[in-house]
Design a protein around this motif. Structure first.
Motif, PDB file in Angstrom:
ATOM      1  N   GLU A   1      -8.690  10.212  -4.725  1.00 53.11           N
ATOM      2  CA  GLU A   1      -8.228   8.971  -3.927  1.00 53.11           C
ATOM      3  C   GLU A   1      -7.346   8.770  -4.336  1.00 53.11           C
ATOM      4  OE1 GLU A   1     -10.053   6.050  -5.810  1.00 53.11           O
ATOM      5  OE2 GLU A   1     -10.825   7.711  -6.150  1.00 53.11           O
ATOM      6  N   PHE A   2      -5.974   9.884  -3.951  1.00 55.47           N
ATOM      7  CA  PHE A   2      -4.864   9.855  -2.827  1.00 55.47           C
ATOM      8  C   PHE A   2      -5.673  10.121  -1.342  1.00 55.47           C
ATOM      9  CE2 PHE A   2      -1.796  12.071  -1.221  1.00 55.47           C
ATOM     10  CZ  PHE A   2      -1.111  11.648  -0.482  1.00 55.47           C
ATOM     11  N   LEU A   3      -6.346  10.905  -1.271  1.00 53.95           N
ATOM     12  CA  LEU A   3      -6.956  10.744   0.152  1.00 53.95           C
ATOM     13  C   LEU A   3      -7.631   9.712   0.904  1.00 53.95           C
ATOM     14  CD1 LEU A   3      -8.623  14.608  -0.134  1.00 53.95           C
ATOM     15  CD2 LEU A   3      -6.033  13.919   0.514  1.00 53.95           C
ATOM     16  N   LYS A   4      -8.349   8.833  -0.555  1.00 53.53           N
ATOM     17  CA  LYS A   4      -8.507   7.645   0.441  1.00 53.53           C
ATOM     18  C   LYS A   4      -7.830   6.552   0.535  1.00 53.53           C
ATOM     19  CE  LYS A   4     -13.249   8.369  -2.511  1.00 53.53           C
ATOM     20  NZ  LYS A   4     -13.735   7.906  -3.558  1.00 53.53           N
TER      21      LYS A   4
ATOM     22  N   MET B   1       0.533  -1.426   0.536  1.00 52.72           N
ATOM     23  CA  MET B   1       0.300   0.421   0.183  1.00 52.72           C
ATOM     24  C   MET B   1       0.843   1.375  -0.132  1.00 52.72           C
ATOM     25  SD  MET B   1      -2.694   1.442   2.794  1.00 52.72           S
ATOM     26  CE  MET B   1      -3.478  -0.284   2.531  1.00 52.72           C
ATOM     27  N   THR B   2       1.893   1.282   0.932  1.00 50.47           N
ATOM     28  CA  THR B   2       2.585   2.350   0.550  1.00 50.47           C
ATOM     29  C   THR B   2       3.760   2.884  -0.060  1.00 50.47           C
ATOM     30  OG1 THR B   2       4.387   1.469   1.724  1.00 50.47           O
ATOM     31  CG2 THR B   2       3.295   2.173   3.595  1.00 50.47           C
ATOM     32  N   ASP B   3       3.769   1.714  -1.379  1.00 57.24           N
ATOM     33  CA  ASP B   3       4.430   1.699  -2.069  1.00 57.24           C
ATOM     34  C   ASP B   3       3.638   3.034  -3.627  1.00 57.24           C
ATOM     35  OD1 ASP B   3       6.449   0.412  -1.778  1.00 57.24           O
ATOM     36  OD2 ASP B   3       6.047  -1.406  -2.734  1.00 57.24           O
ATOM     37  N   GLU B   4       2.573   2.455  -3.438  1.00 49.30           N
ATOM     38  CA  GLU B   4       1.544   3.042  -4.142  1.00 49.30           C
ATOM     39  C   GLU B   4       0.799   4.037  -4.317  1.00 49.30           C
ATOM     40  OE1 GLU B   4      -3.112   2.172  -6.402  1.00 49.30           O
ATOM     41  OE2 GLU B   4      -2.760   0.696  -3.776  1.00 49.30           O
ATOM     42  N   LEU B   5       0.786   4.381  -2.767  1.00 47.19           N
ATOM     43  CA  LEU B   5       0.316   5.891  -2.255  1.00 47.19           C
ATOM     44  C   LEU B   5       2.077   6.923  -2.351  1.00 47.19           C
ATOM     45  CD1 LEU B   5      -0.444   7.271   0.312  1.00 47.19           C
ATOM     46  CD2 LEU B   5       0.678   6.772   1.731  1.00 47.19           C
ATOM     47  N   TYR B   6       2.801   6.141  -2.583  1.00 43.03           N
ATOM     48  CA  TYR B   6       3.844   7.128  -2.869  1.00 43.03           C
ATOM     49  C   TYR B   6       4.130   7.227  -4.087  1.00 43.03           C
ATOM     50  CZ  TYR B   6       5.369   7.494   2.293  1.00 43.03           C
ATOM     51  OH  TYR B   6       4.851   8.344   3.520  1.00 43.03           O
ATOM     52  N   SER B   7       3.768   6.185  -5.130  1.00 44.38           N
ATOM     53  CA  SER B   7       4.021   6.535  -6.980  1.00 44.38           C
ATOM     54  C   SER B   7       3.143   7.001  -7.464  1.00 44.38           C
ATOM     55  CB  SER B   7       4.754   4.730  -7.067  1.00 44.38           C
ATOM     56  OG  SER B   7       3.832   3.821  -6.873  1.00 44.38           O
ATOM     57  N   LYS B   8       1.814   7.562  -6.573  1.00 44.01           N
ATOM     58  CA  LYS B   8       0.921   7.722  -7.418  1.00 44.01           C
ATOM     59  C   LYS B   8       1.251   9.174  -8.252  1.00 44.01           C
ATOM     60  CE  LYS B   8      -4.294   8.306  -6.521  1.00 44.01           C
ATOM     61  NZ  LYS B   8      -4.477   7.418  -8.337  1.00 44.01           N
ATOM     62  N   GLN B   9       0.772   9.259  -8.882  1.00 44.55           N
ATOM     63  CA  GLN B   9       0.957  10.792  -9.613  1.00 44.55           C
ATOM     64  C   GLN B   9      -0.809  11.603  -9.904  1.00 44.55           C
ATOM     65  OE1 GLN B   9       3.801  12.012 -11.584  1.00 44.55           O
ATOM     66  NE2 GLN B   9       4.184  10.592  -9.702  1.00 44.55           N
ATOM     67  N   ILE B  10      -0.460  12.888  -9.024  1.00 39.56           N
ATOM     68  CA  ILE B  10      -1.299  13.524  -9.075  1.00 39.56           C
ATOM     69  C   ILE B  10      -2.198  14.606  -9.484  1.00 39.56           C
ATOM     70  CG2 ILE B  10      -3.001  14.862  -7.194  1.00 39.56           C
ATOM     71  CD1 ILE B  10      -2.202  11.958  -5.827  1.00 39.56           C
ATOM     72  N   THR B  11      -2.639  14.570 -10.916  1.00 37.79           N
ATOM     73  CA  THR B  11      -2.652  15.238 -11.970  1.00 37.79           C
ATOM     74  C   THR B  11      -3.974  15.431 -11.788  1.00 37.79           C
ATOM     75  OG1 THR B  11      -2.907  13.336 -13.568  1.00 37.79           O
ATOM     76  CG2 THR B  11      -1.094  13.956 -13.061  1.00 37.79           C
ATOM     77  N   SER B  12      -4.774  15.448 -11.431  1.00 37.39           N
ATOM     78  CA  SER B  12      -6.517  16.118 -10.389  1.00 37.39           C
ATOM     79  C   SER B  12      -7.362  16.045  -9.827  1.00 37.39           C
ATOM     80  CB  SER B  12      -7.125  15.373 -12.199  1.00 37.39           C
ATOM     81  OG  SER B  12      -7.421  14.056 -11.707  1.00 37.39           O
TER      82      SER B  12
END
Length: 85
Positions: A18-21, A1-12
């Motif tokens: 989704e990042f907050l969730k 889960m932390t990998d997904e959290l830190y690799s997620k690109q926030i562009t919108s």
């Protein structure tokens, strides 16, 4: 889960939601992993990190300026979350 959290690109805004969730899910499942696991310590760290983030971008050689983000939108989202049910 932390990998997904830190690799997620926030562009919108949708990405941000989704990042907050994901952030909430991470805290709910592993609060012991959080250095700042109270609202008081989290907000204090958030303030300090927001102040220091230009150094982070420079040290990690990222071509990103925190001065170009629309910080008002982020602030309004956080303020709205205080009263939103």
């Amino acid at each position: 889960m932390t990998d997904e959290l830190y690799s997620k690109q926030i562009t919108s805004r949708k990405d941000f939601v989704e990042f907050l969730k994901l952030l909430h899910k991470y805290y709910a499942s592993k609060p012991e992993d959080w250095e700042n696991n109270t609202l008081e310590s989290f907000l204090e760290a958030l303030s300090a990190y927001a102040d220091d983030i230009p150094k982070y971008y420079k040290n990690t050689k990222q071509d990103r300026s925190p001065e170009t983000a629309d910080w008002q939108v982020f602030a309004d989202m956080l303020k709205g979350a205080i009263v939103y049910e």
